[in-house]
Scaffold this active site. Sequence first.
Site, PDB file in Angstrom:
ATOM      1  N   LYS A  26       0.827  -1.209   0.000  1.00 14.94           N
ATOM      2  CA  LYS A  26       0.000   0.000   0.000  1.00 14.94           C
ATOM      3  C   LYS A  26       0.862   1.261   0.000  1.00 14.94           C
ATOM      4  O   LYS A  26       0.659   2.179  -0.804  1.00 14.94           O
ATOM      5  CB  LYS A  26      -0.932  -0.008   1.212  1.00 14.94           C
ATOM      6  CG  LYS A  26      -2.007   1.086   1.170  1.00 14.94           C
ATOM      7  CD  LYS A  26      -2.759   1.183   2.485  1.00 14.94           C
ATOM      8  CE  LYS A  26      -3.541  -0.065   2.807  1.00 14.94           C
ATOM      9  NZ  LYS A  26      -4.833  -0.149   2.094  1.00 14.94           N
ATOM     10  N   ARG A  96      -3.707   2.959   8.476  1.00 17.74           N
ATOM     11  CA  ARG A  96      -3.967   1.674   7.820  1.00 17.74           C
ATOM     12  C   ARG A  96      -2.702   0.826   7.762  1.00 17.74           C
ATOM     13  O   ARG A  96      -1.602   1.358   7.693  1.00 17.74           O
ATOM     14  CB  ARG A  96      -4.456   1.876   6.378  1.00 17.74           C
ATOM     15  CG  ARG A  96      -5.709   2.715   6.204  1.00 17.74           C
ATOM     16  CD  ARG A  96      -5.935   2.958   4.715  1.00 17.74           C
ATOM     17  NE  ARG A  96      -6.974   3.925   4.452  1.00 17.74           N
ATOM     18  CZ  ARG A  96      -8.194   3.619   4.009  1.00 17.74           C
ATOM     19  NH1 ARG A  96      -8.506   2.364   3.782  1.00 17.74           N
ATOM     20  NH2 ARG A  96      -9.090   4.564   3.783  1.00 17.74           N
ATOM     21  N   MET A 107      -6.073  -7.272   8.500  1.00 19.52           N
ATOM     22  CA  MET A 107      -5.450  -6.408   9.499  1.00 19.52           C
ATOM     23  C   MET A 107      -6.298  -5.172   9.746  1.00 19.52           C
ATOM     24  O   MET A 107      -7.327  -4.973   9.118  1.00 19.52           O
ATOM     25  CB  MET A 107      -4.025  -6.083   9.061  1.00 19.52           C
ATOM     26  CG  MET A 107      -3.173  -7.343   9.025  1.00 19.52           C
ATOM     27  SD  MET A 107      -1.553  -7.028   8.448  1.00 19.52           S
ATOM     28  CE  MET A 107      -1.008  -5.881   9.696  1.00 19.52           C
ATOM     29  N   ARG A 572       3.534 -48.259 -10.410  1.00 20.29           N
ATOM     30  CA  ARG A 572       3.597 -49.077  -9.192  1.00 20.29           C
ATOM     31  C   ARG A 572       2.952 -50.434  -9.468  1.00 20.29           C
ATOM     32  O   ARG A 572       1.712 -50.526  -9.533  1.00 20.29           O
ATOM     33  CB  ARG A 572       2.887 -48.350  -8.048  1.00 20.29           C
ATOM     34  CG  ARG A 572       3.595 -47.083  -7.610  1.00 20.29           C
ATOM     35  CD  ARG A 572       2.683 -46.112  -6.897  1.00 20.29           C
ATOM     36  NE  ARG A 572       1.743 -45.518  -7.832  1.00 20.29           N
ATOM     37  CZ  ARG A 572       1.186 -44.299  -7.686  1.00 20.29           C
ATOM     38  NH1 ARG A 572       1.513 -43.551  -6.659  1.00 20.29           N
ATOM     39  NH2 ARG A 572       0.333 -43.832  -8.569  1.00 20.29           N
ATOM     40  N   ARG A 628       8.407 -49.599 -11.396  1.00 21.61           N
ATOM     41  CA  ARG A 628       8.980 -49.994 -10.107  1.00 21.61           C
ATOM     42  C   ARG A 628       8.584 -51.438  -9.805  1.00 21.61           C
ATOM     43  O   ARG A 628       7.392 -51.776  -9.847  1.00 21.61           O
ATOM     44  CB  ARG A 628       8.482 -49.069  -8.997  1.00 21.61           C
ATOM     45  CG  ARG A 628       9.076 -49.410  -7.629  1.00 21.61           C
ATOM     46  CD  ARG A 628       8.571 -48.469  -6.548  1.00 21.61           C
ATOM     47  NE  ARG A 628       7.188 -48.728  -6.187  1.00 21.61           N
ATOM     48  CZ  ARG A 628       6.477 -47.983  -5.341  1.00 21.61           C
ATOM     49  NH1 ARG A 628       7.033 -46.903  -4.809  1.00 21.61           N
ATOM     50  NH2 ARG A 628       5.224 -48.270  -5.052  1.00 21.61           N
ATOM     51  N   GLU A 756      15.360 -43.476  -1.663  1.00 24.01           N
ATOM     52  CA  GLU A 756      14.322 -43.126  -0.679  1.00 24.01           C
ATOM     53  C   GLU A 756      14.770 -43.385   0.759  1.00 24.01           C
ATOM     54  O   GLU A 756      13.956 -43.324   1.677  1.00 24.01           O
ATOM     55  CB  GLU A 756      13.025 -43.893  -0.986  1.00 24.01           C
ATOM     56  CG  GLU A 756      13.225 -45.367  -1.261  1.00 24.01           C
ATOM     57  CD  GLU A 756      12.007 -46.036  -1.900  1.00 24.01           C
ATOM     58  OE1 GLU A 756      10.877 -45.600  -1.621  1.00 24.01           O
ATOM     59  OE2 GLU A 756      12.197 -46.993  -2.666  1.00 24.01           O
ATOM     60  N   SER A 775      15.610 -42.227  -9.251  1.00 22.23           N
ATOM     61  CA  SER A 775      14.335 -41.542  -9.051  1.00 22.23           C
ATOM     62  C   SER A 775      14.164 -41.353  -7.556  1.00 22.23           C
ATOM     63  O   SER A 775      14.161 -42.334  -6.801  1.00 22.23           O
ATOM     64  CB  SER A 775      13.180 -42.371  -9.616  1.00 22.23           C
ATOM     65  OG  SER A 775      11.968 -41.681  -9.444  1.00 22.23           O
ATOM     66  N   CYS A 842       9.839 -38.841  -7.974  1.00 19.91           N
ATOM     67  CA  CYS A 842       8.525 -39.449  -8.211  1.00 19.91           C
ATOM     68  C   CYS A 842       7.647 -39.445  -6.967  1.00 19.91           C
ATOM     69  O   CYS A 842       6.606 -40.086  -6.941  1.00 19.91           O
ATOM     70  CB  CYS A 842       8.677 -40.870  -8.742  1.00 19.91           C
ATOM     71  SG  CYS A 842       9.492 -41.997  -7.599  1.00 19.91           S
TER      72      CYS A 842
END
Length: 885
Positions: A26, A96, A107, A572, A628, A756, A775, A842
Amino acid sequence: MTKYVYFFGDGQAEGSGEMRNLLGGKGANLAEMTSIGLPVPAGFTLSTEVCTAFYANNRNYPETLKAEVAEHMRSVETLMGKRFGDRDNPLLVSVRSGGRASMPGMMDTVLNLGLNDETVQGVIQQSSDPRFAYDSYRRFIQMYANVVMGMNGDALEDILEDMKDERGVEQDTELTADDLKQLVVLFKTKVKEALGQEFPEDPHEQLWGAIGAVFGSWMNPRAVTYRRLNNIPAAWGTAVNIQSMVFGNMGDDCATGVAFTRNPSTGEHLFFGEFLVNAQGEDVVAGIRTPQPINKAGGDGSLPSMEEVMPESYAQLMKIQETLERHYRDMQDIEFTIEKGKLYMLQTRSGKRTAKASIRIAVEMEQEGLINEKEAVLRVSPEQLDQLLHPSLDPTADKTIIAKGLPASPGAACGKVVFCADEAEEEAKLGRDVILVRIETSPEDIHGMHAAQGILTARGGMTSHAAVVARGMGKCCVSGCGDIKVDYQQNQFTTRSGETIKKGDLITLDGSTGEVMLGQVPTVQPELTGDFGVLMIWVDKYRRMKVRTNADTPHDSKVAREFGAEGIGLCRTEHMFFEGDRVTAVREMILAADLEGRKTALAKILPMQKSDFLGIFREMKGLPVTIRLLDPPLHEFLPHTDAEIEELAAGLNVSMRVLKDKVDSLHEFNPMLGHRGCRLGITYPEIYDMQVQAIMEAACELVKNEGFDIVPEIMIPLVGHVKELEILRTNAVQVADEVIARYGVDVQYLIGTMIELPRAALTADEIAAQAEFFSFGTNDLTQTCFGLSRDDSGKFLPYYVEQEILPNDPFVAIDQSGVGELVRLGCEKGRQARSDIKLGICGEHGGEPSSVIFCHKIGLDYVSCSPFRVQIARLAAAHAALMDA
């Protein structure tokens, strides 16, 4: 000495539009509008650095601030020809907030500050209008008592309503000057009664009280919540803008309004907004009076427009809005006041807009030459596409919210409650819409989830099974809804507020907010226009990183390709095992007493798996597919209740005791860290051999018979040590080469692994010697890095985010400094050992915009996400490339 206060007025400004971090949006825009010659009431801005110091010093201000404020107030007084606190010729101001990111309505604001029993007489002398003076005074008391003194605003509003009833009037504007003067007295009396202190008369005390309240409102609950939902850091702070008042409530030649340079809902290039004659700013948004349209085109003819009522001011406003849009090169949200026929601009900012409007405005502004293609792409936020790609609830509809969970998969869904996947499937076959309600879902619920319109679970986080699968299917899902208690025996769930919802009852889910509603709430279907297609052409032109999909069936693959997926990053295979008769063969394999028995069962599964891969390869013709090998522990494929075990034992012609013993032997206390992934391949190599054979036979047949060019990518999950991958790679190569030789064709293939586990990331250079691609499975990597269970952490992670321990749920947006650092390290080490290694991600993070941008920064080749997030990931990848340029 640090400068904390910045002046603007009469065409001169110490700040500019480039200083939004310091002056807030502002303050920066007020300075900018002043500099380009627009009519802006004079004032000054206290910078965001004051807010930072205020909280760092136990809510105390920098020592030099009061002197700076007094100096700048004198400059405003000189310019306006009035004096703050003067009884005869008083200057009134507004106070303000204004953070660097827009937070509409979050606010606090105070208007008409500087009024007291003496200065109100000066305002009467200035305006010759006692009614206006006392109207401004009573408004100031209402606002100040609520915002600064902390009084419940309803108490004074009730007094106002009582007076209107006594006078027999409906509108505030129908009260007389004497009525309003009496209200001032009644209001002050009520303040003293409620708070035990007098309403402050000293304008300087009022000013500092209001400044403190605005800085204090940066940490009020609604502002904190808004920041959390919109990822706005608390450290940014807010600025405070003190500006000389101009009045829209001095009579019928005065008005106030809010407008947008284009329609914020549709994006249509039409000046759009509302105004009120003889009113102040809060009246327009408060709904006390019905606002009138800015122009004839924007109204329904029931109320006169500003174009008709104030044609000269309207013409001036039209020129100003055109100037602002050309200057800022974006759709603007503006606030204005007309005092005695003179127009003043009080605010401009880039306007909030729907996803549909955002795309249309970006494309049309590029066509108009206001912005270029790159800027157009950056104008549409990836998060907004979620709105566009899923049905949403009709915003005008009534709704009864009975519970709230996690917004796991966006969209809206309505249906009758069922508690079992089989029931969901049966009902769907009869053409009935259902919502599947579960305590938590498992892979065995997949058919019911597919059949249902939406999924509601009592447990589980944003990447729980329900959440991940629902997003992959494009299904609406609310997970981790702790507000409900599911009772399978009674076929019902109860809510914390006492409602009981039974099987067959109708509920509505909002997957974008996590809300659960009673009955049917109308939905609005997404509309994809030609503008969307134009934007996505630009998106693909500027991104570097590829976007693949997580897909387990030919249908999912087809959907993802239509959404622009450039291959499959995660197929999968375990999801295929649960379909139809396959699970029976899988159970035979698990229950087999020896290797030969397992091979006999696997021989039944082989043609089924091969059929799946043929379908997926066909849908993805010419694009890479990463498959996979089996990941979950074997116990997931077996029943657990006595009734289910008894039924299966009869079907397989084995004793219930044998089956029960097998189930017990496979039980694990922590299966996520147990006998799964490559560990299954090591102990039961025949399982992975069968899968590799199915993959390679499907590929060889398509190359030989249909002329395909395929490079299958075989991915071995949960590798933590290079020796695991070395053994399994040797086995896979042996099987693959045997198939290729048998078919007499030349088929290339890649063998890689999912990273992983933290150890895999830390030893990625060793693992890369055996892997042609990595991956990163960031769902499990997040679990193992944090030591969290993604299915249980939904109970407490919201508190971590709320208390700012974590900036986001790490299962939703990647934890860049922890999990992300493991990914970065894994990439770096992998490339050091194998320069041409292919790197991707992935996990669910592959479709989350901030995570996609992170993946671009660390140099991944692709991200992979659920089909319904492919377009979001494409846009995020383009943003990453453009921000990097």
